[in-house]
Design an enzyme around this catalytic site. Sequence first.
Site, PDB file in Angstrom:
ATOM      1  N   GLU A 129      98.042  96.430  32.550  1.00  0.00           N
ATOM      2  CA  GLU A 129      97.092  97.542  32.486  1.00  0.00           C
ATOM      3  C   GLU A 129      97.411  98.459  31.309  1.00  0.00           C
ATOM      4  O   GLU A 129      98.443  98.328  30.647  1.00  0.00           O
ATOM      5  CB  GLU A 129      97.115  98.310  33.817  1.00  0.00           C
ATOM      6  CG  GLU A 129      96.673  97.405  34.959  1.00  0.00           C
ATOM      7  CD  GLU A 129      96.508  98.118  36.285  1.00  0.00           C
ATOM      8  OE1 GLU A 129      96.968  99.270  36.431  1.00  0.00           O
ATOM      9  OE2 GLU A 129      95.897  97.494  37.183  1.00  0.00           O
ATOM     10  N   GLU A 135      95.060  85.996  34.924  1.00  0.00           N
ATOM     11  CA  GLU A 135      94.556  84.662  34.574  1.00  0.00           C
ATOM     12  C   GLU A 135      94.394  84.523  33.071  1.00  0.00           C
ATOM     13  O   GLU A 135      94.735  83.498  32.479  1.00  0.00           O
ATOM     14  CB  GLU A 135      93.201  84.408  35.250  1.00  0.00           C
ATOM     15  CG  GLU A 135      93.230  84.436  36.763  1.00  0.00           C
ATOM     16  CD  GLU A 135      92.983  85.819  37.361  1.00  0.00           C
ATOM     17  OE1 GLU A 135      93.431  86.828  36.768  1.00  0.00           O
ATOM     18  OE2 GLU A 135      92.345  85.890  38.420  1.00  0.00           O
TER      19      GLU A 135
HETATM   20  N1  THU Z   1      92.958  91.648  38.023  1.00  0.00           N
HETATM   21  C1  THU Z   1      93.513  90.463  37.636  1.00  0.00           C
HETATM   22  O1  THU Z   1      94.638  90.416  37.139  1.00  0.00           O
HETATM   23  N2  THU Z   1      92.792  89.334  37.819  1.00  0.00           N
HETATM   24  C2  THU Z   1      91.519  89.306  38.295  1.00  0.00           C
HETATM   25  O2  THU Z   1      90.859  88.279  38.209  1.00  0.00           O
HETATM   26  C3  THU Z   1      90.955  90.488  38.933  1.00  0.00           C
HETATM   27  C4  THU Z   1      91.636  91.772  38.583  1.00  0.00           C
HETATM   28  C5  THU Z   1      93.728  92.880  37.819  1.00  0.00           C
HETATM   29  C6  THU Z   1      93.159  93.775  36.752  1.00  0.00           C
HETATM   30  C7  THU Z   1      93.671  95.124  37.190  1.00  0.00           C
HETATM   31  O3  THU Z   1      94.954  95.313  36.623  1.00  0.00           O
HETATM   32  C8  THU Z   1      93.806  95.018  38.689  1.00  0.00           C
HETATM   33  O4  THU Z   1      93.748  93.640  39.005  1.00  0.00           O
HETATM   34  C9  THU Z   1      92.721  95.750  39.459  1.00  0.00           C
HETATM   35  O5  THU Z   1      91.455  95.385  39.024  1.00  0.00           O
END
Ligand code: THU
Length: 136
Positions: A44, A55
């Site tokens: 993030e 992913e």
């Molecule tokens: N997130 C992922 O890593 N993969 C996904 O396919 C859905 C969302 C993460 C992004 C963010 O850091 C957190 O989950 C909340 O959305």
Amino acid sequence: MTKQELCAAAVAAMQKAYAPYSGCLVGAALLTESGKVYTGCNIENASFSTTVCAERTAIFKAVSEGERRFAMIAVAGGKGGVLTGAFPPCGVCRQVMAEFCSADFPILLVTGGGTFEETTLGALLPLAFSKDKVDK
Ligand code: THU
């Protein structure tokens, strides 16, 4: 590499997540056709839109190492890193998978307690926008 082992790699990768804003920890483990595993976590950013999902981290790591042929991916995630059920790939990640993988590409969704649900890219992204639409 068994499906269970790939899921375990996704859970291990989840522990590396940098998610100070959402508190959602996500890990992915991507198996290449040649048998290598590339893992990824969500990363993030204070400028929220620059966040990258687990992913895509795994896929971009693999592609940047010359890999383009993928056999399977496992995804694990949850609030605070607690696995309470499937944490399915977001639409952007599904589209990135569609660049390199066909509709029958298996996606393992870790549900916790050593269990997973298996689906496919085609099931999660029907009528995908694909490169044949833009190939010269
Ligand atoms: N997130 C992922 O890593 N993969 C996904 O396919 C859905 C969302 C993460 C992004 C963010 O850091 C957190 O989950 C909340 O959305």
